[in-house]
Scaffold this motif. Structure first.
Motif, PDB file in Angstrom:
ATOM      1  N   PHE A  32      -1.274   0.048  22.493  1.00 54.88           N
ATOM      2  CA  PHE A  32      -0.585  -1.021  21.778  1.00 54.88           C
ATOM      3  C   PHE A  32       0.644  -1.384  22.588  1.00 54.88           C
ATOM      4  N   ASP A  33       1.249  -2.491  22.258  1.00 51.11           N
ATOM      5  CA  ASP A  33       2.470  -2.907  22.932  1.00 51.11           C
ATOM      6  C   ASP A  33       3.658  -2.277  22.226  1.00 51.11           C
ATOM      7  N   PHE A  34       4.510  -1.627  22.964  1.00 53.05           N
ATOM      8  CA  PHE A  34       5.660  -0.947  22.370  1.00 53.05           C
ATOM      9  C   PHE A  34       6.496  -1.903  21.526  1.00 53.05           C
ATOM     10  N   ASP A  35       6.651  -3.118  21.967  1.00 51.87           N
ATOM     11  CA  ASP A  35       7.494  -4.076  21.255  1.00 51.87           C
ATOM     12  C   ASP A  35       6.971  -4.382  19.845  1.00 51.87           C
ATOM     13  N   ASP A  36       5.688  -4.102  19.599  1.00 51.47           N
ATOM     14  CA  ASP A  36       5.150  -4.284  18.246  1.00 51.47           C
ATOM     15  C   ASP A  36       5.741  -3.274  17.262  1.00 51.47           C
ATOM     16  N   LEU A  37       6.359  -2.210  17.776  1.00 51.39           N
ATOM     17  CA  LEU A  37       6.946  -1.182  16.922  1.00 51.39           C
ATOM     18  C   LEU A  37       8.383  -1.482  16.516  1.00 51.39           C
ATOM     19  N   ILE A  38       8.985  -2.455  17.167  1.00 50.09           N
ATOM     20  CA  ILE A  38      10.379  -2.791  16.873  1.00 50.09           C
ATOM     21  C   ILE A  38      10.483  -3.291  15.434  1.00 50.09           C
ATOM     22  N   LEU A  39      11.468  -2.778  14.731  1.00 49.61           N
ATOM     23  CA  LEU A  39      11.686  -3.158  13.340  1.00 49.61           C
ATOM     24  C   LEU A  39      11.924  -4.655  13.231  1.00 49.61           C
ATOM     25  N   LYS A  40      11.184  -5.266  12.337  1.00 46.31           N
ATOM     26  CA  LYS A  40      11.293  -6.703  12.143  1.00 46.31           C
ATOM     27  C   LYS A  40      12.069  -6.986  10.866  1.00 46.31           C
ATOM     28  N   PRO A  41      12.574  -8.196  10.714  1.00 44.68           N
ATOM     29  CA  PRO A  41      13.314  -8.521   9.488  1.00 44.68           C
ATOM     30  C   PRO A  41      12.454  -8.283   8.250  1.00 44.68           C
ATOM     31  N   ARG A  42      13.102  -7.887   7.197  1.00 37.81           N
ATOM     32  CA  ARG A  42      12.428  -7.584   5.939  1.00 37.81           C
ATOM     33  C   ARG A  42      11.824  -8.850   5.330  1.00 37.81           C
ATOM     34  N   ASP A  43      10.579  -8.742   4.870  1.00 37.91           N
ATOM     35  CA  ASP A  43       9.921  -9.831   4.140  1.00 37.91           C
ATOM     36  C   ASP A  43      10.062  -9.499   2.658  1.00 37.91           C
ATOM     37  N   THR A  44      11.146  -9.970   2.047  1.00 35.37           N
ATOM     38  CA  THR A  44      11.449  -9.573   0.669  1.00 35.37           C
ATOM     39  C   THR A  44      10.384 -10.032  -0.319  1.00 35.37           C
ATOM     40  N   ASP A  45       9.746 -11.160  -0.082  1.00 38.28           N
ATOM     41  CA  ASP A  45       8.691 -11.619  -0.998  1.00 38.28           C
ATOM     42  C   ASP A  45       7.498 -10.658  -0.965  1.00 38.28           C
ATOM     43  N   ALA A  46       7.095 -10.253   0.223  1.00 34.96           N
ATOM     44  CA  ALA A  46       5.973  -9.315   0.346  1.00 34.96           C
ATOM     45  C   ALA A  46       6.347  -7.959  -0.250  1.00 34.96           C
ATOM     46  N   LEU A  47       7.591  -7.507  -0.010  1.00 39.02           N
ATOM     47  CA  LEU A  47       8.042  -6.231  -0.579  1.00 39.02           C
ATOM     48  C   LEU A  47       8.070  -6.285  -2.103  1.00 39.02           C
ATOM     49  N   ARG A  48       8.574  -7.390  -2.656  1.00 37.86           N
ATOM     50  CA  ARG A  48       8.637  -7.534  -4.115  1.00 37.86           C
ATOM     51  C   ARG A  48       7.229  -7.442  -4.717  1.00 37.86           C
ATOM     52  N   ALA A  49       6.264  -8.132  -4.101  1.00 36.08           N
ATOM     53  CA  ALA A  49       4.885  -8.099  -4.592  1.00 36.08           C
ATOM     54  C   ALA A  49       4.316  -6.681  -4.516  1.00 36.08           C
ATOM     55  N   LEU A  50       4.602  -5.978  -3.434  1.00 29.43           N
ATOM     56  CA  LEU A  50       4.124  -4.602  -3.264  1.00 29.43           C
ATOM     57  C   LEU A  50       4.751  -3.681  -4.311  1.00 29.43           C
ATOM     58  N   PHE A  51       6.056  -3.810  -4.512  1.00 30.07           N
ATOM     59  CA  PHE A  51       6.753  -2.978  -5.496  1.00 30.07           C
ATOM     60  C   PHE A  51       6.240  -3.251  -6.911  1.00 30.07           C
ATOM     61  N   GLU A  52       6.006  -4.501  -7.223  1.00 24.81           N
ATOM     62  CA  GLU A  52       5.478  -4.834  -8.546  1.00 24.81           C
ATOM     63  C   GLU A  52       4.071  -4.297  -8.732  1.00 24.81           C
ATOM     64  N   ARG A  53       3.256  -4.407  -7.711  1.00 27.43           N
ATOM     65  CA  ARG A  53       1.879  -3.917  -7.766  1.00 27.43           C
ATOM     66  C   ARG A  53       1.827  -2.426  -8.063  1.00 27.43           C
ATOM     67  N   TYR A  54       2.728  -1.671  -7.440  1.00 26.90           N
ATOM     68  CA  TYR A  54       2.747  -0.218  -7.625  1.00 26.90           C
ATOM     69  C   TYR A  54       3.784   0.242  -8.641  1.00 26.90           C
ATOM     70  N   GLU A  55       4.280  -0.696  -9.406  1.00 33.37           N
ATOM     71  CA  GLU A  55       5.142  -0.441 -10.566  1.00 33.37           C
ATOM     72  C   GLU A  55       6.446   0.281 -10.215  1.00 33.37           C
ATOM     73  N   PHE A  56       7.013  -0.080  -9.089  1.00 33.05           N
ATOM     74  CA  PHE A  56       8.357   0.402  -8.769  1.00 33.05           C
ATOM     75  C   PHE A  56       9.337  -0.496  -9.514  1.00 33.05           C
ATOM     76  N   ARG A  57      10.139   0.088 -10.379  1.00 35.73           N
ATOM     77  CA  ARG A  57      11.010  -0.719 -11.225  1.00 35.73           C
ATOM     78  C   ARG A  57      12.472  -0.698 -10.763  1.00 35.73           C
ATOM     79  N   THR A  58      12.856   0.308  -9.978  1.00 32.90           N
ATOM     80  CA  THR A  58      14.265   0.374  -9.545  1.00 32.90           C
ATOM     81  C   THR A  58      14.340   0.462  -8.044  1.00 32.90           C
TER      82      THR A  58
END
Length: 171
Positions: free
Chosen positions: A145-171
């Motif tokens: 793989f390309d090492f640069d693919d491992l560099i932390l990218k900006p947070r996708d808050t919409d995708a995170l919110r959907a993931l947290f809601e799906r798995y019932e993370f409330r806090t």
């Protein structure tokens, strides 16, 4: 990576990070990894809460990170089944490296080392180059793989919110 030791993959990742001025923290209790420590790399042993930067490696082992390979070659590494010089423990290895600087220079002056431990050093002279190869962590593994693919990218808050809601993370 199939057929490649994990240490060598870690060493390669650390080298790529260092080339990009990215700081790395390697979590391990494996003393071999001390050879990777530099201004961009530190070790953390989460079991003992020990953190090792360059001065920490020197304080713990008696040699700086750039001499760890020589040090381990002399004392051996039972975890990796690499024999060192018989009867050469950490104190002797540190003493020799302080006096001669490198394993190569020590071997060039092996005839000057007195006593049984000197005899043991001369007896191991043929084996030590191979031991050094075995102890050295590779830093040039071909990554699938390309090492640069491992560099932390900006947070996708919409995708995170959907993931947290799906798995019932409330806090």
């Amino acid at each position: 990576i199939d057929g490649v030791e994990a240490d060598d993959v870690i060493g390669t990742l650390v080298r790529h990070a260092t080339q990009r001025q990215v700081r790395s923290i390697v979590s391990t209790g494996d003393k071999d990894m001390a050879q990777l420590v530099d201004d961009h790399v530190m070790l953390v042993n989460t079991m003992s809460q020990e953190t090792l930067d360059g001065p920490g490696v020197a304080a713990k082992f008696g040699v700086p990170p750039e001499r760890i390979i020589d040090y381990l070659t002399l004392i051996g590494d039972t975890v990796d089944n690499v024999p060192g010089v018989a009867k050469c423990g950490p104190k002797t290895a540190v003493k020799w490296l302080a006096e001669y600087g490198t394993l190569d220079n020590l071997l060039a002056h092996a005839d000057a080392i007195k006593g049984v431990v000197g005899d043991n050093l001369r007896a191991a002279r043929e084996w030590l180059p191979q031991a050094r190869v075995l102890i050295t962590i590779k830093t040039d593994v071909a990554l699938p793989f390309d090492f640069d693919d491992l560099i932390l990218k900006p947070r996708d808050t919409d995708a995170l919110r959907a993931l947290f809601e799906r798995y019932e993370f409330r806090t």
